[in-house]
Design an enzyme around this catalytic site. Sequence first.
Site, PDB file in Angstrom:
ATOM      1  CE  LYS A  53      46.621  35.826  47.192  1.00 25.74           C
ATOM      2  NZ  LYS A  53      46.577  36.544  46.141  1.00 25.74           N
ATOM      3  CD  GLN A  97      48.304  35.889  42.982  1.00 25.01           C
ATOM      4  OE1 GLN A  97      47.265  35.598  43.574  1.00 25.01           O
ATOM      5  NE2 GLN A  97      49.290  36.593  43.378  1.00 25.01           N
ATOM      6  CG  ASP A 120      41.687  39.665  44.442  1.00 29.45           C
ATOM      7  OD1 ASP A 120      42.495  39.534  45.534  1.00 29.45           O
ATOM      8  OD2 ASP A 120      42.130  38.626  43.247  1.00 29.45           O
TER       9      ASP A 120
HETATM   10  N1  GUN Z   1      48.872  40.162  43.013  1.00 23.01           N
HETATM   11  C1  GUN Z   1      49.538  40.764  44.216  1.00 23.01           C
HETATM   12  N2  GUN Z   1      48.483  41.017  45.148  1.00 23.01           N
HETATM   13  C2  GUN Z   1      47.389  40.422  44.804  1.00 23.01           C
HETATM   14  C3  GUN Z   1      46.337  40.330  45.244  1.00 23.01           C
HETATM   15  O1  GUN Z   1      45.802  40.570  46.270  1.00 23.01           O
HETATM   16  N3  GUN Z   1      45.355  39.604  44.418  1.00 23.01           N
HETATM   17  C4  GUN Z   1      45.471  38.958  43.365  1.00 23.01           C
HETATM   18  N4  GUN Z   1      44.460  38.416  42.650  1.00 23.01           N
HETATM   19  N5  GUN Z   1      46.790  39.198  42.725  1.00 23.01           N
HETATM   20  C5  GUN Z   1      47.612  39.931  43.507  1.00 23.01           C
END
Ligand code: GUN
Length: 287
Positions: A53, A97, A120
């Site tokens: 990311k 995350q 998110d």
């Molecule tokens: N864990 C799995 N998918 C995601 C996501 O799209 N964002 C975040 N912050 N954690 C995740």
Amino acid sequence: MAAKLIDGKEVAAAVLTEATALVERVIAAGVTPGLAVVLVGEDPASQSYVSMKERDCAAVGIMSVDYRRPASITQPELEDLVATCNADPSIHGILVQMPLPSHLNAEAVIACIDPEKDVDGFHPVNLGRLIRGVPGFRACTPWGVMRMLDHYGLDPAGKRAVVVGRSTIVGKPQALMLLERDATVTICHSRTPDLAAVCREADILVAAVGRPKMLDGSFVKPGAVVIDVGINRTDAGLVGDVDFDSVMPVAGHLTPVPGGVGPMTRAMLVHNSAVAAARAAGIEPSL
Ligand code: GUN
């Protein structure tokens, strides 16, 4: 007949091109887009997602600020960190995350994030906006699936859509997004009797269960669009929730794993982060 492959990398590249153009406008307006990336603990999968990311953000000109914290961090310390990011004008988006270590209350952490920085789309305000059908940050994975459908001209309106999985990150928001686009939506889960029969009614089938190769060709209506959200690490490598070889001859469209939904999740995070920064720069992006 074999299904047409839906190329997540190609669609993600189109999203990133748009995001780059928006970031250029934001920077021209004097604002450097900033994304806070909070990673707690040492989970290797999370570490790898977060690195990817951050790389994606850097590639379009978004500055990511890394906040790596040990699994021993306390709830108040983590909430303080989020509050600091909320108050920091150089930060326009905040990503915590998931999953968090089990001693932490993820719901409470998410609730601390400023909804206008919640790139998110996990905050209750943004989930509420989705339910109400008003603009707000949408969760990246299901939002990326919608972009993929649009890119391939696969209009959900009037279609039967079946979502397998009811997580807050994917299943539930996915169902709402398909509903928002006028599909007739069923959500299935571990207690659904005769799951294969329900799935066979789907014109659009979204698998988001986290069980390797659970959906084989017997779950798929001939010609259906099959979207595989699963990312399962097995001894044989990364596999989806869909048994690719078995579904390929039945489906009309199919996403591969890897190279399907995964790149879209990351691209939509970049998109949302660019939008958050644009708003802070007084630019209202057309989405
Ligand atoms: N864990 C799995 N998918 C995601 C996501 O799209 N964002 C975040 N912050 N954690 C995740």
